[in-house]
Scaffold this motif. Sequence first.
Motif, PDB file in Angstrom:
ATOM      1  N   GLU A  28      -4.570  -7.119  22.240  1.00  0.00           N
ATOM      2  CA  GLU A  28      -3.433  -6.796  21.706  1.00  0.00           C
ATOM      3  C   GLU A  28      -2.318  -6.331  22.824  1.00  0.00           C
ATOM      4  O   GLU A  28      -2.908  -5.434  23.498  1.00  0.00           O
ATOM      5  N   VAL A  29      -1.073  -6.912  22.792  1.00  0.00           N
ATOM      6  CA  VAL A  29      -0.164  -6.529  23.786  1.00  0.00           C
ATOM      7  C   VAL A  29       1.187  -6.163  23.002  1.00  0.00           C
ATOM      8  O   VAL A  29       1.616  -7.107  22.260  1.00  0.00           O
ATOM      9  N   GLU A  30       1.760  -5.283  23.595  1.00  0.00           N
ATOM     10  CA  GLU A  30       3.352  -4.999  23.202  1.00  0.00           C
ATOM     11  C   GLU A  30       3.848  -4.826  24.354  1.00  0.00           C
ATOM     12  O   GLU A  30       3.446  -4.648  25.601  1.00  0.00           O
ATOM     13  N   VAL A  31       5.231  -5.293  24.564  1.00  0.00           N
ATOM     14  CA  VAL A  31       6.349  -5.314  25.706  1.00  0.00           C
ATOM     15  C   VAL A  31       7.588  -4.622  25.203  1.00  0.00           C
ATOM     16  O   VAL A  31       7.985  -4.593  24.086  1.00  0.00           O
ATOM     17  N   ILE A  32       8.244  -4.122  26.255  1.00  0.00           N
ATOM     18  CA  ILE A  32       9.473  -3.774  26.136  1.00  0.00           C
ATOM     19  C   ILE A  32      10.296  -4.380  27.150  1.00  0.00           C
ATOM     20  O   ILE A  32       9.887  -4.594  28.566  1.00  0.00           O
ATOM     21  N   LEU A  33      11.301  -5.045  26.731  1.00  0.00           N
ATOM     22  CA  LEU A  33      12.219  -5.794  27.363  1.00  0.00           C
ATOM     23  C   LEU A  33      13.748  -5.359  27.718  1.00  0.00           C
ATOM     24  O   LEU A  33      14.082  -4.987  26.589  1.00  0.00           O
ATOM     25  N   ALA A  34      14.279  -5.385  28.746  1.00  0.00           N
ATOM     26  CA  ALA A  34      15.814  -4.992  28.829  1.00  0.00           C
ATOM     27  C   ALA A  34      16.467  -6.554  28.700  1.00  0.00           C
ATOM     28  O   ALA A  34      15.857  -7.605  29.148  1.00  0.00           O
ATOM     29  N   PHE A  35      17.622  -6.304  28.205  1.00  0.00           N
ATOM     30  CA  PHE A  35      18.468  -7.720  27.940  1.00  0.00           C
ATOM     31  C   PHE A  35      19.963  -7.408  28.085  1.00  0.00           C
ATOM     32  O   PHE A  35      20.345  -6.341  28.092  1.00  0.00           O
TER      33      PHE A  35
END
Length: 156
Positions: free
Chosen positions: A148-155
């Motif tokens: 399982e993978v979770e990500v935090i992204l800037a936009f």
Amino acid sequence: MSTVTQRLAELGIELPAVVPPVAAYVPAVIEGPLVFTSGQLPMVSGALPASGKVGDGHGLVPADDAKEYARICALNALAAAASVLGNIDRVTRVVKVTGFVASDPSFTGQPGVINGASEVLGEIFGEEGRHARSAVGVAVLPLDSPVEVEVILAFE
């Protein structure tokens, strides 16, 4: 400079449809200039490609297979992010990746498995794809998923 969409096309990658939640949560949330994804399983066409623990023995999911599943999780996370942003081209940076590996007690290769997610994000985003990361071994994951993978992204 090419857009994320252009880079995906160059790599021959098509983002999948957003995986519907399997419980009481949403696939991704925007807070400030960041998108936080829920943990993404390696769902392909609504099903897990494999289940069980990752390790080096009979009846276990091989680490190389699990690495590919981590890659699928990362692409599912990007699809979740795009669903709340309206356009994946708004992503400017991968900030953090957290990967969970359902591990046989003797398995210690969690970082190598989660490299599947990190490497594809690097291929897509280049320098902006370099991120902080955790790779955690756990006893079991939802639906008996191996990863399982979770990500935090800037936009923008």
